[in-house]
Design an enzyme around this catalytic site. Sequence first.
Site, PDB file in Angstrom:
ATOM      1  N   TYR A 140       0.854  -1.183   0.000  1.00  0.00           N
ATOM      2  CA  TYR A 140       0.000   0.000   0.000  1.00  0.00           C
ATOM      3  C   TYR A 140       0.896   1.240   0.000  1.00  0.00           C
ATOM      4  O   TYR A 140       1.511   1.581   0.998  1.00  0.00           O
ATOM      5  CB  TYR A 140      -0.907  -0.025   1.228  1.00  0.00           C
ATOM      6  N   LYS A 170      -1.483  -1.235  -4.129  1.00  0.00           N
ATOM      7  CA  LYS A 170      -2.395  -0.111  -4.339  1.00  0.00           C
ATOM      8  C   LYS A 170      -1.546   1.146  -4.388  1.00  0.00           C
ATOM      9  O   LYS A 170      -0.786   1.433  -3.457  1.00  0.00           O
ATOM     10  CB  LYS A 170      -3.415   0.006  -3.210  1.00  0.00           C
ATOM     11  N   ILE A 211      -8.808   0.309  -6.251  1.00  0.00           N
ATOM     12  CA  ILE A 211      -9.240   0.300  -4.847  1.00  0.00           C
ATOM     13  C   ILE A 211      -9.504   1.757  -4.520  1.00  0.00           C
ATOM     14  O   ILE A 211      -8.577   2.534  -4.302  1.00  0.00           O
ATOM     15  CB  ILE A 211      -8.171  -0.296  -3.923  1.00  0.00           C
TER      16      ILE A 211
END
Length: 326
Positions: A140, A170, A211
């Site tokens: 992330y 992400k 996302i």
Amino acid sequence: MSHTYERRVFAPVITPFKGSLAIDTPRFAAFCRWLIGQGAGLAVFGTNSEANSLSLAERRELLDYLIQDGIDPFRLLPGTGACALPDAIELTAHAAKLNCYGVLMLPPFYYTSISDDGLFRYYAEVIEAVGSSRLRVFLYHIPQFTGVPISHALIERLVAAYPRTVVGIKDSSGDWSNTETMLQRFPGFQIFPASEALLERALPLGAAGCISATANIQPGGIATLLHEWGTPGDAGRQARVSAIRAVAQRQPMIAALKHVVAHFTLDAAWRTVRPPLTCLGDAEGAALIAQLTALDFSMPAAERLSAVCRQPRDCAAAASAPAPGC
């Protein structure tokens, strides 16, 4: 590097709170079921879930509740990153034991200027301690919040060491050049931009989907865009989801999302956030709803989620009632 996957949209599911600021677990589960019904996966405990305002115990118990409530674990991508290594290991092991689709892992934040060696060791320690063949880690990257960027060299190193475990990322940096470079450099890696507005550029380069915070309010539109990509109507579908995203992000995102959900579920309690966050002001909220209404925006069947609107005559009052804690 070779992984097989379908394009997917995950929502970092917003977390409902009671007036006491305790998590409203049944309301959370109902909203998760609505998102799934609209075609989205569940990136619970993401940034817009107020994850860093939740305790470890709350995150574990909430994940258990969703599974017990019948949510397919393959729909779940819980956030398990933490500053403390033991906390990250605990949360990640719990998600792997439940056979979740994967985990979304922030780097350890607070300390800045961390080397790639330190970050590699952090992720490696979590992976080795969990020791599960079911574990799938999605990195992330959100350096504007963490102060800790995930470099391309670190990705390459982690994938080389754990090719079956470190399977995606992400990218919430907001830097298209970074996303584009990753898509070109790591074919087959599951790369998720954090905004549906980037899909028209990212999908032709092999993006795995997105996302996105605003998947909380337009999951169906994004899912349709992904599933029908490459068919007539792409431009119109892209323009619509991008316009809705643009309206939502003009306000503080978490408060804005909760305001929209409160409005369309006829349930003002959804507006509640945990301190230090604050609710959206009445004027800002009214402007947000007006702008969405101008786009003919709706959340299909969302009113069925209302916990307070039991009779039709109650609906107007429920929608306009002050939220506890606001």
